[in-house]
Motif scaffolding. Structure first.
Motif, mmCIF file in Angstrom:
data_model
loop_
_atom_site.group_PDB
_atom_site.id
_atom_site.type_symbol
_atom_site.label_atom_id
_atom_site.label_comp_id
_atom_site.label_asym_id
_atom_site.label_seq_id
_atom_site.Cartn_x
_atom_site.Cartn_y
_atom_site.Cartn_z
ATOM 1 N N UNK A 1 0.839 -1.162 0.130
ATOM 2 C CA UNK A 1 -0.070 -0.077 -0.178
ATOM 3 C C UNK A 1 0.802 1.297 0.130
ATOM 4 N N UNK A 2 2.042 1.177 0.510
ATOM 5 C CA UNK A 2 2.837 2.468 0.828
ATOM 6 C C UNK A 2 3.501 2.499 -0.442
ATOM 7 N N UNK A 3 3.918 1.561 -1.317
ATOM 8 C CA UNK A 3 4.395 1.518 -2.623
ATOM 9 C C UNK A 3 3.471 2.254 -3.494
ATOM 10 N N UNK A 4 2.326 1.858 -3.366
ATOM 11 C CA UNK A 4 1.167 2.283 -4.352
ATOM 12 C C UNK A 4 1.054 4.034 -4.033
ATOM 13 N N UNK A 5 1.083 4.032 -2.714
ATOM 14 C CA UNK A 5 0.604 5.498 -2.297
ATOM 15 C C UNK A 5 1.860 6.408 -2.763
ATOM 16 N N UNK A 6 3.013 6.019 -3.016
ATOM 17 C CA UNK A 6 4.347 6.733 -3.333
ATOM 18 C C UNK A 6 4.003 7.003 -4.915
ATOM 19 N N UNK A 7 3.479 5.950 -5.543
ATOM 20 C CA UNK A 7 3.555 6.134 -6.812
ATOM 21 C C UNK A 7 2.323 7.205 -7.393
ATOM 22 N N UNK A 8 1.225 7.099 -6.440
ATOM 23 C CA UNK A 8 0.041 7.914 -6.513
ATOM 24 C C UNK A 8 0.059 9.302 -6.330
ATOM 25 N N UNK A 9 0.867 9.594 -5.226
ATOM 26 C CA UNK A 9 0.747 11.007 -4.722
ATOM 27 C C UNK A 9 2.068 11.660 -4.969
ATOM 28 N N UNK A 10 3.303 10.894 -4.719
ATOM 29 C CA UNK A 10 4.597 11.552 -4.746
ATOM 30 C C UNK A 10 5.114 11.927 -5.990
ATOM 31 N N UNK A 11 5.099 11.100 -7.208
ATOM 32 C CA UNK A 11 5.884 11.108 -8.425
ATOM 33 C C UNK A 11 4.748 11.037 -9.348
ATOM 34 N N UNK A 12 5.331 11.756 -10.490
ATOM 35 C CA UNK A 12 4.410 11.685 -11.683
ATOM 36 C C UNK A 12 5.126 11.028 -12.865
ATOM 37 N N UNK A 13 4.755 9.937 -13.262
ATOM 38 C CA UNK A 13 5.418 9.208 -14.415
ATOM 39 C C UNK A 13 6.059 9.893 -15.180
ATOM 40 N N UNK A 14 5.032 10.880 -15.945
ATOM 41 C CA UNK A 14 5.413 11.923 -16.920
ATOM 42 C C UNK A 14 6.565 12.713 -16.887
ATOM 43 N N UNK A 15 7.020 12.991 -15.673
ATOM 44 C CA UNK A 15 8.106 13.665 -15.319
ATOM 45 C C UNK A 15 9.695 12.957 -15.673
#
Length: 316
Positions: free
Chosen positions: A111-125
């Motif tokens: 859950x922590x992994x998904x939270x990091x991907x969803x809220x801390x980083x933007x793949x497009x950057x």
């Protein structure tokens, strides 16, 4: 290139895009002599969890692969199988601190992994999936160590921190890379395609635009799948429930023709020009029954019209 090598490369290319539940991958011509063989690598965990005999599942998957190869490539090859654990990850060393290992069996880590991907980083950057993977795993490592410190007041050595980071790289590489690719595909598909006057004239003159529209269709199919996975109501309302039902049975969509056509409507005085796109929809051979893609192609047509501002008609 020798005939055998060409056949092997053709099979490898064909199978590289084929995803089947319970299959880790494929080995083509492993012996390099005798009749060419395809070996399906089955997932042991998948087979053991299935509510049927392992031999039956393996036989059905082998037969499905064999039929697909014969149907699309015209090759009659022997298809065998082997099995392994697809997600085997090299474990942490025995010297790793116990309080770290305890944290790793906690279900909250994913859950922590998904939270990091969803809220801390933007793949497009990020320019590539490797950069994204490294940043995500570095953040997950820091979050894990912070949690251990807050709950146990214990720290780990730099050596253990590095080992934990590379463990996350190995464990989550496929998952994070797929999330990166999916997110980038959605961002690309939501962009509006601007057709300049010169490009529009090229389209008018060329009469053949399969490559252009294949790329468009591929992008929008990825977008539709993502919408269906997350829930159509969370997006722009351009994908219906029935389209989500139909796309589950679709393996791929190929543009077979794309030409301008002239249509005379009974309620309009002048003829109208439309880009007529013909599709070949391939359904999964593993499923049984009659399927159609009427709603899916209807939504696909509306999405492409909206994003290209071109009059489009889709038939399949």
């Amino acid at each position: 290139m020798e005939s055998r090598e060409k056949t092997v490369k053709l099979l490898e290319s064909f199978l590289s895009d084929k995803e089947v539940d319970g299959v880790c991958g494929y080995m083509v011509d492993p012996d390099g002599e005798g009749p060419i063989q395809v070996i399906v690598v089955l997932d042991i965990d998948y087979i053991q969890e299935a509510n049927t005999k392992p031999g039956f599942i393996a036989r059905m998957i082998r037969e499905g692969v064999k039929q697909e190869i014969k149907k699309w490539l015209g090759l009659d090859v022997y298809v065998g199988s082997t099995a392994k654990k697809c997600n085997d990850i090299e474990p942490l060393s025995e010297s790793m601190s116990t309080h770290v290992k305890r944290r790793l069996i906690n279900g909250e880590l994913f859950d922590q992994l998904n939270s990091i991907m969803n809220y801390e980083f933007n793949a497009s950057s990020f320019n590539n999936p490797l950069e994204y993977l490294e940043e995500i795993c570095n953040a997950l490592t820091e979050h894990t160590l912070d949690y251990i410190w807050e709950t146990t007041n214990l720290k780990v050595s730099l050596k253990e921190k590095d080992e934990l980071y590379f463990y996350f790289i190995r464990k989550y590489e496929k998952y994070i890379t797929k999330q990166y690719q999916d997110e980038r595909s959605v961002n690309e598909s939501k962009k509006k395609y601007v057709v300049t006057e010169s490009q529009y004239n090229i389209i008018l003159e060329s009469q053949k635009h399969i490559k252009v529209f294949q790329e468009l269709v591929d992008n929008e199919m990825v977008y539709i799948r993502r919408v269906c996975e997350k829930g159509a109501d969370d997006y722009e309302g351009d994908v219906g429930d029935e389209s989500c039902n139909q796309i589950e049975n679709v393996e791929k969509v190929i543009v077979t023709d794309a030409d301008w056509v002239t249509v005379m409507h009974s309620n309009q005085p002048l003829e109208q020009k439309y880009m007529s796109i013909k599709l070949m929809v391939y359904f999964s051979s593993i499923r049984r029954g009659d399927f159609d893609a009427d709603d899916l192609t209807y939504d696909l047509e509306r999405i492409i019209r909206k994003k290209t501002s071109m009059p489009v008609i889709i038939n399949y």
